[in-house]
Each structure stands twice: as structure tokens, then as C-alpha cells.
Design a protein around this motif. Structure first.
Motif, PDB file in Angstrom:
ATOM      1  N   LEU A 182      26.283  -6.383  46.883  1.00  0.00           N
ATOM      2  CA  LEU A 182      24.945  -6.276  46.306  1.00  0.00           C
ATOM      3  C   LEU A 182      24.373  -7.642  45.965  1.00  0.00           C
ATOM      4  N   TRP A 183      25.219  -8.625  45.740  1.00  0.00           N
ATOM      5  CA  TRP A 183      24.746  -9.960  45.378  1.00  0.00           C
ATOM      6  C   TRP A 183      23.986 -10.620  46.525  1.00  0.00           C
ATOM      7  N   HIS A 184      24.231 -10.190  47.750  1.00  0.00           N
ATOM      8  CA  HIS A 184      23.676 -10.871  48.907  1.00  0.00           C
ATOM      9  C   HIS A 184      22.578 -10.071  49.600  1.00  0.00           C
ATOM     10  N   ARG A 185      22.201  -8.933  49.060  1.00  0.00           N
ATOM     11  CA  ARG A 185      21.234  -8.076  49.744  1.00  0.00           C
ATOM     12  C   ARG A 185      19.786  -8.427  49.435  1.00  0.00           C
ATOM     13  N   HIS A 186      19.532  -9.077  48.317  1.00  0.00           N
ATOM     14  CA  HIS A 186      18.151  -9.338  47.932  1.00  0.00           C
ATOM     15  C   HIS A 186      17.613 -10.542  48.695  1.00  0.00           C
ATOM     16  N   PRO A 187      16.458 -10.369  49.333  1.00  0.00           N
ATOM     17  CA  PRO A 187      15.880 -11.504  50.055  1.00  0.00           C
ATOM     18  C   PRO A 187      15.375 -12.560  49.074  1.00  0.00           C
ATOM     19  N   LYS A 188      15.101 -13.703  49.601  1.00  0.00           N
ATOM     20  CA  LYS A 188      14.594 -14.795  48.787  1.00  0.00           C
ATOM     21  C   LYS A 188      13.229 -14.414  48.218  1.00  0.00           C
TER      22      LYS A 188
END
Length: 54
Positions: free
Chosen positions: A21-27
Motif C-alpha cells: 500500500l505504501w507504493h500505490r499512491h501516485p505522486k
């Protein structure tokens, strides 16, 4: 060395993998000029306001 005198509990198990989940949000999108101006005004106003010690 006796195992009962050592405190190496942190080394007993491998570190769990990082949450996906830490890496799913786009910039986050860049701020618009209006948002930047509003943030600047709010920060400037907060800097100028005197605060009392609680």
C-alpha cells in the motif's frame, strides 16, 4: 556465550516486507499558483501572529 544472557531478540526473525500500500499512491499533482499564493499568505499570517505560551 549463553543464549539466556543475550538480548538478540530483534535478530531472531527477519524483517517483514514493506506494505504494498505504501507504493500505490501516485505522486501528488503540483500546486496551482492560487494554492501556492494562499499557502504563502496563511504561513505569512501565522508567522506574524503572536502566540501566547499556554
Amino acid at each position: 556465550m549463553d543464549s539466556t544472557t543475550r538480548d538478540d531478540h530483534a535478530l531472531a526473525y527477519p524483517e517483514p516486507p514493506a506494505s504494498p500500500l505504501w507504493h500505490r499512491h501516485p505522486k501528488a499533482p503540483p500546486l496551482t499558483p492560487a494554492q501556492r499564493r494562499r499557502n504563502h499568505d496563511l504561513l505569512d499570517g501565522a508567522r506574524r501572529t503572536s502566540r501566547t505560551a499556554a
